[in-house]
Design a protein around this motif. Structure first.
Motif, PDB file in Angstrom:
ATOM      1  N   ARG A 146       0.852  -1.196   0.000  1.00 29.41           N
ATOM      2  CA  ARG A 146       0.000   0.000   0.000  1.00 29.41           C
ATOM      3  C   ARG A 146       0.886   1.244   0.000  1.00 29.41           C
ATOM      4  N   ILE A 147       0.387   2.280  -0.671  1.00 32.18           N
ATOM      5  CA  ILE A 147       1.058   3.589  -0.624  1.00 32.18           C
ATOM      6  C   ILE A 147       0.131   4.561   0.112  1.00 32.18           C
ATOM      7  N   ILE A 148       0.659   5.212   1.120  1.00 26.27           N
ATOM      8  CA  ILE A 148      -0.081   6.310   1.756  1.00 26.27           C
ATOM      9  C   ILE A 148       0.384   7.584   1.047  1.00 26.27           C
ATOM     10  N   LEU A 149      -0.524   8.193   0.327  1.00 20.92           N
ATOM     11  CA  LEU A 149      -0.120   9.339  -0.497  1.00 20.92           C
ATOM     12  C   LEU A 149       0.133  10.563   0.376  1.00 20.92           C
ATOM     13  N   PRO A 150       1.062  11.419  -0.065  1.00 21.47           N
ATOM     14  CA  PRO A 150       1.358  12.622   0.723  1.00 21.47           C
ATOM     15  C   PRO A 150       0.220  13.634   0.635  1.00 21.47           C
ATOM     16  N   ARG A 151       0.285  14.624   1.488  1.00 21.84           N
ATOM     17  CA  ARG A 151      -0.682  15.727   1.425  1.00 21.84           C
ATOM     18  C   ARG A 151      -0.460  16.535   0.142  1.00 21.84           C
ATOM     19  N   HIS A 152      -1.387  17.433  -0.119  1.00 17.86           N
ATOM     20  CA  HIS A 152      -1.261  18.341  -1.259  1.00 17.86           C
ATOM     21  C   HIS A 152      -1.213  17.588  -2.596  1.00 17.86           C
ATOM     22  N   MET A 153      -2.105  16.634  -2.738  1.00 19.54           N
ATOM     23  CA  MET A 153      -2.322  16.025  -4.058  1.00 19.54           C
ATOM     24  C   MET A 153      -3.771  16.287  -4.420  1.00 19.54           C
ATOM     25  N   SER A 154      -4.010  16.610  -5.683  1.00 23.26           N
ATOM     26  CA  SER A 154      -5.390  16.854  -6.101  1.00 23.26           C
ATOM     27  C   SER A 154      -6.081  15.507  -6.330  1.00 23.26           C
ATOM     28  N   LEU A 155      -7.400  15.540  -6.348  1.00 24.99           N
ATOM     29  CA  LEU A 155      -8.145  14.312  -6.618  1.00 24.99           C
ATOM     30  C   LEU A 155      -7.809  13.776  -8.012  1.00 24.99           C
ATOM     31  N   ARG A 156      -7.569  14.692  -8.948  1.00 29.59           N
ATOM     32  CA  ARG A 156      -7.211  14.258 -10.304  1.00 29.59           C
ATOM     33  C   ARG A 156      -5.874  13.517 -10.300  1.00 29.59           C
ATOM     34  N   GLU A 157      -4.898  14.059  -9.549  1.00 34.37           N
ATOM     35  CA  GLU A 157      -3.586  13.394  -9.468  1.00 34.37           C
ATOM     36  C   GLU A 157      -3.713  12.026  -8.793  1.00 34.37           C
ATOM     37  N   ILE A 158      -4.519  11.979  -7.747  1.00 33.45           N
ATOM     38  CA  ILE A 158      -4.710  10.700  -7.047  1.00 33.45           C
ATOM     39  C   ILE A 158      -5.346   9.682  -7.992  1.00 33.45           C
ATOM     40  N   GLY A 159      -6.372  10.131  -8.730  1.00 34.42           N
ATOM     41  CA  GLY A 159      -7.064   9.236  -9.656  1.00 34.42           C
ATOM     42  C   GLY A 159      -6.118   8.662 -10.707  1.00 34.42           C
ATOM     43  N   ARG A 160      -5.264   9.517 -11.265  1.00 36.51           N
ATOM     44  CA  ARG A 160      -4.301   9.052 -12.275  1.00 36.51           C
ATOM     45  C   ARG A 160      -3.403   7.966 -11.698  1.00 36.51           C
ATOM     46  N   LEU A 161      -2.944   8.219 -10.487  1.00 35.73           N
ATOM     47  CA  LEU A 161      -1.996   7.299  -9.857  1.00 35.73           C
ATOM     48  C   LEU A 161      -2.668   5.963  -9.536  1.00 35.73           C
ATOM     49  N   VAL A 162      -3.870   6.026  -9.001  1.00 40.38           N
ATOM     50  CA  VAL A 162      -4.586   4.800  -8.634  1.00 40.38           C
ATOM     51  C   VAL A 162      -4.847   3.957  -9.882  1.00 40.38           C
ATOM     52  N   ARG A 163      -5.230   4.618 -10.957  1.00 38.09           N
ATOM     53  CA  ARG A 163      -5.509   3.881 -12.197  1.00 38.09           C
ATOM     54  C   ARG A 163      -4.230   3.290 -12.794  1.00 38.09           C
TER      55      ARG A 163
ATOM     56  N   SER B  72      31.261  18.652 -19.266  1.00 36.63           N
ATOM     57  CA  SER B  72      30.131  17.731 -19.372  1.00 36.63           C
ATOM     58  C   SER B  72      28.816  18.471 -19.125  1.00 36.63           C
ATOM     59  N   PHE B  73      27.737  17.873 -19.635  1.00 34.49           N
ATOM     60  CA  PHE B  73      26.416  18.449 -19.429  1.00 34.49           C
ATOM     61  C   PHE B  73      25.635  17.593 -18.435  1.00 34.49           C
ATOM     62  N   ALA B  74      24.902  18.256 -17.572  1.00 38.40           N
ATOM     63  CA  ALA B  74      24.034  17.526 -16.633  1.00 38.40           C
ATOM     64  C   ALA B  74      22.658  18.179 -16.621  1.00 38.40           C
ATOM     65  N   LEU B  75      21.635  17.342 -16.594  1.00 39.56           N
ATOM     66  CA  LEU B  75      20.258  17.825 -16.448  1.00 39.56           C
ATOM     67  C   LEU B  75      19.810  17.559 -15.009  1.00 39.56           C
ATOM     68  N   VAL B  76      19.277  18.594 -14.376  1.00 42.19           N
ATOM     69  CA  VAL B  76      18.811  18.465 -12.994  1.00 42.19           C
ATOM     70  C   VAL B  76      17.296  18.258 -13.012  1.00 42.19           C
ATOM     71  N   THR B  77      16.841  17.229 -12.333  1.00 41.84           N
ATOM     72  CA  THR B  77      15.397  16.951 -12.313  1.00 41.84           C
ATOM     73  C   THR B  77      14.885  16.961 -10.865  1.00 41.84           C
ATOM     74  N   PRO B  78      13.635  17.373 -10.687  1.00 41.39           N
ATOM     75  CA  PRO B  78      13.055  17.421  -9.328  1.00 41.39           C
ATOM     76  C   PRO B  78      12.268  16.147  -9.015  1.00 41.39           C
ATOM     77  N   ASN B  79      11.585  16.143  -7.894  1.00 43.04           N
ATOM     78  CA  ASN B  79      10.584  15.084  -7.678  1.00 43.04           C
ATOM     79  C   ASN B  79       9.345  15.471  -8.495  1.00 43.04           C
ATOM     80  N   LEU B  80       8.674  14.465  -9.004  1.00 43.67           N
ATOM     81  CA  LEU B  80       7.692  14.718 -10.057  1.00 43.67           C
ATOM     82  C   LEU B  80       6.335  14.113  -9.751  1.00 43.67           C
ATOM     83  N   THR B  81       5.316  14.747 -10.328  1.00 37.85           N
ATOM     84  CA  THR B  81       3.992  14.125 -10.396  1.00 37.85           C
ATOM     85  C   THR B  81       3.950  13.323 -11.702  1.00 37.85           C
ATOM     86  N   ASP B  82       2.843  12.655 -11.953  1.00 29.90           N
ATOM     87  CA  ASP B  82       2.737  11.919 -13.215  1.00 29.90           C
ATOM     88  C   ASP B  82       2.762  12.856 -14.417  1.00 29.90           C
ATOM     89  N   GLN B  83       2.197  14.050 -14.260  1.00 30.14           N
ATOM     90  CA  GLN B  83       2.268  15.029 -15.350  1.00 30.14           C
ATOM     91  C   GLN B  83       3.735  15.435 -15.596  1.00 30.14           C
TER      92      GLN B  83
END
Lengths: 334, 288
Positions: A146-163, B72-83
C-alpha cells in the motif's frame, strides 16, 4: 471504504476498533531506542507512542478480537546503518506479535524489512512523498502493499496514480494534521517551544525583493500583501484553526470529508485520520465524523447529499467556504 | 583542485553568464578558502519544482554550450507528479547520450535506468535526506546526524540503479566527515543548503485567485524566477542564526565561515571531489 485511525494509548484501541476504524495505527519507541538515540524516534514523534512490546501485544490482541487490523508506524525519513539494524530487529519482534503492517518512510528500511521475508504487510508512509506512478511501481517491486499518499495532491492526481498502478492499495488523508511543507522533504526538527517550536509554526519576518533589483510597484505590493494575508489564514486553518475544536469536540481542518464520495469513485479504498498527538476525545470525534460520512455513502447514491451532509457536520457550514481547511478544495468548486 | 558544476535553473541565465565575464570569475566568490577549481559540468534545471523543467530546445542549447566549453552536461530533475514524468519523458530525447542526470525522485531513477541505461545517474540531495536545522547553527556531537551514504543499505540501493555519486548539503550543526564513503562519490553544494520544501507554492500563488492559492496543480507564473524572500526570526532570534532565504517553494540557509572552513578541509582531503554552485538560485543573484 476502510477507515484508518490513530491511537497513542492502549485503552483507545478497543473502543476505536468497535466504533468504526478498520485499521488502527500507532508508533512504538522502546526505551532502549530512546536511550541510544534521544530525540530521534522511530517515527518522528517525540511523544504519544507506545513504549513497550507488552503494550503492542495487548493492542494487537484487542484489535484482532474485533476483527480489525493493526499497523505500526516506523516512518522516520532516514536512518543510519546502526538504526536500520535496530529497526530490523524491532520489525522481527513486532511481526512475532502478529502486527499486520509496518508503515515505512525510508526506502532503505523498506528494502531491508522486505528482505526479512516477514509475514507483515508493508505500507509506504506519506513521508516517502510518492507522487507518481513510476515511484509507486518501484515501491511495489520493493515489497510495498500500500502507498499512503502525501498531502497536497489533487483528486485528479490521485485518480491518475490509482488507475496507473492497480496492483497497489492507496490510502489518503481525510482528516487532521496539516503540514504546509512536503513532510518528507522537511529536514528541520520540531524544536522545543522555547527554541522556536516547529519551523512551520514559528513567526518570521520576511522581505520579498525583485530579482531584477527594481522596486515593487503598487499593484505588485498589493498582490504580495494579499497573498501574505491569505497564507497566514491558510496556515492557521491547516493547523486546525489554532488547534481548536467545535464545542462538541470535533476538530477543525484539515478536512476531506466532502471528498470521500469522489475518492471512492476513483478507486481509493483506505482513508486516513491523522492526529496521533491529539487527545482521546479529539481522536474519537474524528473517527465518528468519518464513520458517519462512510455510513451515509453506503446508503445514499446522491453525492451532492453526502457533500452537503459533510459540510454541515460541524454546524458551521461557512467554515468550508474559503477552502483553507480542505485537503481537496477542488470539491468546493466542482 | 576541485571539480565544480555550474548550475542554472534558467537557460537565459546560463546564456547570459557565458556571454559575460569569464564563468570562473562568477564562481570564485562562492568557493571557500580560494581553493583552486576546475569547471567540470554545466547543469540546467531545478531540483525543487517540476514547473521549472527545461524545454527540449533549452536542453539542446545548454548541452551545446557545455560542448563548446569542453565540459560535461548535466540535467537536474526534481521530484515529479505523473504530469511531470510525462514532460520529462518528452524532453529526454534532447539529452545527449553521455550526459549526467541528477535525479531527485526514486521513480525517475528507476524509469531512466530502464529507458536510458547509457546515462549516468546521480542521486540528488532530495534523495539523500538528513537533518538540516538552520535554527541550530552550532556544531553538536551527534552521531545520529549523518549522510545516509554512510549506510551500506543505502549504498546497495544506489548500486541497484547504477548510481555511484550522491549530492549533499552540509548541515549547520555538524562538521564535514573526514573519511570518504565506500564506493560512493560525494558532490557537495557550496554556499548554501536547503532545509525544507513545500509542494504547494506560496510565491507561486501571488496571482492566483483566493480559491486556487496554495493548492496542487497550480497555474503559477513562475514568480520564483522574479522574487526572492529573505527571512529572519521574530521571537527567537539568536546571534548564531544563519542567513535564511526562500526561493520558490524552498527554504535555504547560508553556510557560515566555520562551515566553509570545514568544507575547504574536506575538499583538500578529497572527501568531496565535486562541488556545485547554483549561480541563479540564491539570495544574492540579481540580473541587474
Amino acid at each position: 471504504m476502510k477507515i484508518i485511525a490513530p491511537i497513542s494509548k492502549v485503552e483507545e484501541a478497543g473502543v476505536f476498533a468497535r466504533v468504526g476504524a478498520e485499521e488502527l495505527f500507532f508508533g512504538v519507541v522502546p526505551n532502549e531506542w530512546r536511550e541510544r538515540y534521544g530525540r530521534f524516534t522511530t517515527n518522528r514523534r517525540g511523544g504519544n507512542n507506545l513504549n513497550t512490546l507488552a503494550e503492542v501485544r495487548e493492542v494487537v490482541s484487542t484489535v484482532h478480537r474485533e476483527g480489525k487490523r493493526v499497523s505500526v508506524a516506523v516512518n522516520g525519513a532516514t536512518h543510519t546503518a546502526e538504526q536500520v539494524a535496530y529497526m530490523s530487529e524491532l520489525a522481527t519482534e513486532l511481526a512475532a506479535l502478529d502486527v499486520d503492517a509496518f508503515i515505512v518512510g525510508d526506502i532503505q528500511l523498506l528494502s531491508v524489512i522486505h528482505n526479512l521475508k516477514l509475514p507483515t504487510r508493508l505500507h509506504v508512509s506519506s513521508i516517502a512523498a510518492c507522487r507518481n506512478s513510476a515511484t509507486a511501481r518501484l515501491y511495489y517491486k520493493l515489497g510495498a502493499n500500500r502507498i499512503i499518499l502525501p498531502r497536497h495532491m489533487s483528486l485528479r492526481e490521485i485518480g491518475r496514480l490509482v488507475r496507473a498502478v492497480p496492483e497497489l492499495e492507496f490510502e489518503v488523508f481525510v482528516l487532521n494534521d496539516g503540514c504546509p511543507y512536503e513532510e518528507g522533504l522537511c529536514h528541520t526538527l520540531h524544536l522545543p517551544t522555547e527554541l522556536g517550536g516547529p519551523i512551520c509554526f514559528e513567526s518570521f519576518e520576511t522581505e520579498l525583493e525583485r530579482i531584477d533589483g527594481k522596486p515593487l510597484n503598487l499593484a505588485e505590493q498589493r498582490n504580495i500583501d494579499t497573498n501574505e494575508r491569505c497564507y497566514s489564514h491558510w496556515r492557521w486553518s491547516k493547523f486546525s484553526r489554532g488547534f481548536s475544536t467545535t464545542t462538541a469536540g470535533q476538530p477543525y481542518g484539515p478536512c476531506g470529508l466532502c471528498a470521500i464520495p469522489t475518492l471512492k469513485e476513483i478507486g481509493v479504498e483506505y482513508i486516513k485520520i491523522a492526529g496521533r498527538d491529539g487527545n482521546s476525545l479529539r481522536k474519537r470525534r474524528s473517527l465518528d465524523m468519518v464513520r458517519e460520512v462512510v455510513d451515509l455513502l453506503a446508503t445514499e447514491n446522491n453525492n451532492e447529499e453526502i457533500i452537503s451532509f459533510a459540510k454541515r457536520m460541524r454546524g458551521e457550514p461557512d467554515l468550508c467556504q474559503d477552502g483553507c481547511m480542505c485537503y481537496y478544495p477542488e470539491v468546493l468548486s466542482s | 583542485m576541485v571539480d565544480i558544476a555550474v548550475s542554472f535553473t534558467e537557460f537565459r541565465n546560463l546564456d547570459a553568464a557565458v556571454c559575460g565575464q569569464p564563468l570562473l570569475d562568477s564562481i570564485v566568490p562562492y568557493v571557500p578558502d580560494n581553493i583552486p577549481l576546475h569547471i567540470s559540468h554545466i547543469r540546467l534545471g531545478n531540483e525543487f519544482c517540476e514547473r521549472l523543467l527545461p524545454t527540449r530546445r533549452q536542453i539542446e542549447k545548454a548541452a551545446a554550450l557545455a560542448d563548446q566549453y569542453d565540459v560535461s552536461f548535466a540535467l537536474v530533475t526534481p521530484n515529479l507528479t505523473d504530469q511531470g514524468l510525462k514532460r520529462l519523458q518528452h524532453v529526454m530525447s534532447a539529452v545527449p547520450a553521455a550526459s549526467e542526470i541528477i535525479v531527485n525522485d526514486w521513480g525517475v531513477a528507476d524509469m531512466l535506468v530502464q529507458l536510458y541505461p547509457a546515462l549516468s545517474l546521480t542521486a540528488g540531495r532530495l534523495l539523500c535526506k538528513h537533518l538540516k536545522e538552520p535554527r541550530i547553527a552550532e556544531p553538536t556531537v551527534d552521531p545520529v546526524v549523518d549522510w545516509p551514504v554512510k549506510s551500506a543499505h543505502f549504498r546497495e540501493l544506489l548500486a541497484s540503479f547504477g548510481i555511484n555519486r550522491v549530492e549533499v548539503d552540509l548541515a549547520p550543526h555538524t562538521s564535514m566527515p573526514t573519511a570518504k564513503a565506500d564506493g560512493v562519490k560525494l558532490t557537495l553544494h557550496l554556499h548554501n543548503g536547503y532545509t525544507a520544501k513545500s509542494h504547494v507554492c506560496k510565491i507561486g500563488s501571488i496571482k492566483q485567485p483566493t480559491a486556487r492559492k496554495f493548492t496542487p496543480e497550480h497555474n503559477c507564473q513562475r514568480e520564483c524566477l522574479r522574487y526572492v524572500t529573505s527571512v529572519s526570526r521574530m521571537i527567537y532570534p539568536s546571534r548564531n542564526d544563519l542567513g535564511v532565504f526562500q526561493r520558490g517553494n524552498t527554504w535555504f540557509y547560508n553556510y557560515t565561515e566555520r562551515m566553509n572552513a570545514s568544507i575547504a578541509e574536506a575538499i583538500r582531503n578529497t572527501v568531496v571531489d565535486r562541488t556545485v554552485v547554483m549561480l541563479d538560485w540564491h539570495e544574492d543573484h540579481r540580473t541587474h
